[in-house]
Design a protein around this motif. Structure first.
Motif, PDB file in Angstrom:
ATOM      1  N   UNK A  73     -51.156 114.613 -26.232  1.00 26.55           N
ATOM      2  CA  UNK A  73     -51.181 115.630 -25.097  1.00 26.55           C
ATOM      3  C   UNK A  73     -51.116 113.979 -23.327  1.00 26.55           C
ATOM      4  N   UNK A  74     -49.948 114.833 -22.676  1.00 22.11           N
ATOM      5  CA  UNK A  74     -49.888 114.534 -21.795  1.00 22.11           C
ATOM      6  C   UNK A  74     -50.747 115.000 -20.516  1.00 22.11           C
ATOM      7  N   UNK A  75     -50.480 114.656 -19.263  1.00 23.54           N
ATOM      8  CA  UNK A  75     -50.420 115.057 -17.994  1.00 23.54           C
ATOM      9  C   UNK A  75     -49.464 114.278 -17.204  1.00 23.54           C
ATOM     10  N   UNK A  76     -48.533 114.562 -16.269  1.00 29.80           N
ATOM     11  CA  UNK A  76     -47.756 113.767 -15.907  1.00 29.80           C
ATOM     12  C   UNK A  76     -47.186 115.052 -14.475  1.00 29.80           C
ATOM     13  N   UNK A  77     -47.036 113.678 -13.359  1.00 30.99           N
ATOM     14  CA  UNK A  77     -46.752 114.294 -12.630  1.00 30.99           C
ATOM     15  C   UNK A  77     -45.705 115.606 -12.737  1.00 30.99           C
ATOM     16  N   UNK A  78     -45.573 116.295 -11.018  1.00 28.36           N
ATOM     17  CA  UNK A  78     -44.298 117.054 -11.710  1.00 28.36           C
ATOM     18  C   UNK A  78     -42.899 116.468 -11.559  1.00 28.36           C
ATOM     19  N   UNK A  79     -43.216 115.521 -10.323  1.00 28.66           N
ATOM     20  CA  UNK A  79     -41.799 114.523 -10.238  1.00 28.66           C
ATOM     21  C   UNK A  79     -41.206 114.009 -11.557  1.00 28.66           C
TER      22      UNK A  79
ATOM     23  N   UNK B 104     -42.357 114.902 -14.767  1.00 32.52           N
ATOM     24  CA  UNK B 104     -41.676 115.759 -15.835  1.00 32.52           C
ATOM     25  C   UNK B 104     -40.237 116.475 -14.933  1.00 32.52           C
ATOM     26  N   UNK B 105     -40.174 116.499 -14.222  1.00 36.41           N
ATOM     27  CA  UNK B 105     -38.728 117.342 -13.191  1.00 36.41           C
ATOM     28  C   UNK B 105     -37.482 115.867 -14.021  1.00 36.41           C
ATOM     29  N   UNK B 106     -38.283 114.905 -13.323  1.00 36.85           N
ATOM     30  CA  UNK B 106     -36.928 113.437 -13.654  1.00 36.85           C
ATOM     31  C   UNK B 106     -36.464 113.480 -16.001  1.00 36.85           C
ATOM     32  N   UNK B 107     -37.781 113.457 -16.088  1.00 37.88           N
ATOM     33  CA  UNK B 107     -37.872 113.397 -17.349  1.00 37.88           C
ATOM     34  C   UNK B 107     -36.565 114.496 -17.891  1.00 37.88           C
ATOM     35  N   UNK B 108     -37.326 115.764 -17.540  1.00 37.36           N
ATOM     36  CA  UNK B 108     -36.398 116.872 -18.195  1.00 37.36           C
ATOM     37  C   UNK B 108     -35.206 116.726 -17.816  1.00 37.36           C
ATOM     38  N   UNK B 109     -34.421 116.850 -16.320  1.00 32.16           N
ATOM     39  CA  UNK B 109     -33.374 116.259 -15.999  1.00 32.16           C
ATOM     40  C   UNK B 109     -32.877 115.066 -16.956  1.00 32.16           C
TER      41      UNK B 109
END
Length: 95
Positions: free
Chosen positions: A6-12, A14-19
Motif C-alpha cells: 500500500x502506497x501513499x502518493x501525491x495527487x499529482x 496519481x493523476x499522471x499514473x491514472x492518465x
C-alpha cells in the motif's frame, strides 16, 4: 509469489499514473506495479556475496586504463574559451 504493498502518493503523481494508464488501457494500480517492478527488477540481479562483489569489481576494473594526450590539457575557463574560439574560426579547409 506476489506481495501487496500500500502506497501513499501525491495527487499529482496519481493523476499522471491514472492518465497514462487510461492511454494504455490498463488499471492505474497495474501500471504503477509494472513501473515499480521495471525499476527494481535489476536490483535482485546484483551480486550479494563478497565473492560476487569481487568478481563484479574485477569485471568493472577491466575498463580502467590510461589516456595519453599529445598536448597538455588544462581545465581553466580561459584556455577552454580560447580553444573553442580557435575551433569556431577555423574553416578546416586544409583538412
Amino acid at each position: 509469489m506476489s506481495q501487496i504493498l500500500t502506497l501513499e502518493i501525491s495527487e499529482q503523481v496519481f493523476v499522471a499514473i491514472q492518465r497514462q494508464a487510461a492511454v494504455i488501457g490498463i488499471a492505474p494500480e497495474r501500471l504503477a506495479a509494472s513501473l515499480i517492478e521495471q525499476r527494481f527488477s535489476q536490483i535482485s540481479e546484483l551480486p550479494v556475496g563478497e565473492a560476487d562483489r569481487e568478481v563484479a569489481r574485477a569485471r568493472f576494473e577491466r575498463h580502467f586504463g590510461t589516456l595519453s594526450l599529445d598536448n597538455a590539457t588544462t581545465l581553466d575557463n580561459e584556455s577552454i574559451d580560447a580553444d573553442l574560439a580557435r575551433e569556431y574560426i577555423n574553416t578546416h579547409e586544409d583538412e
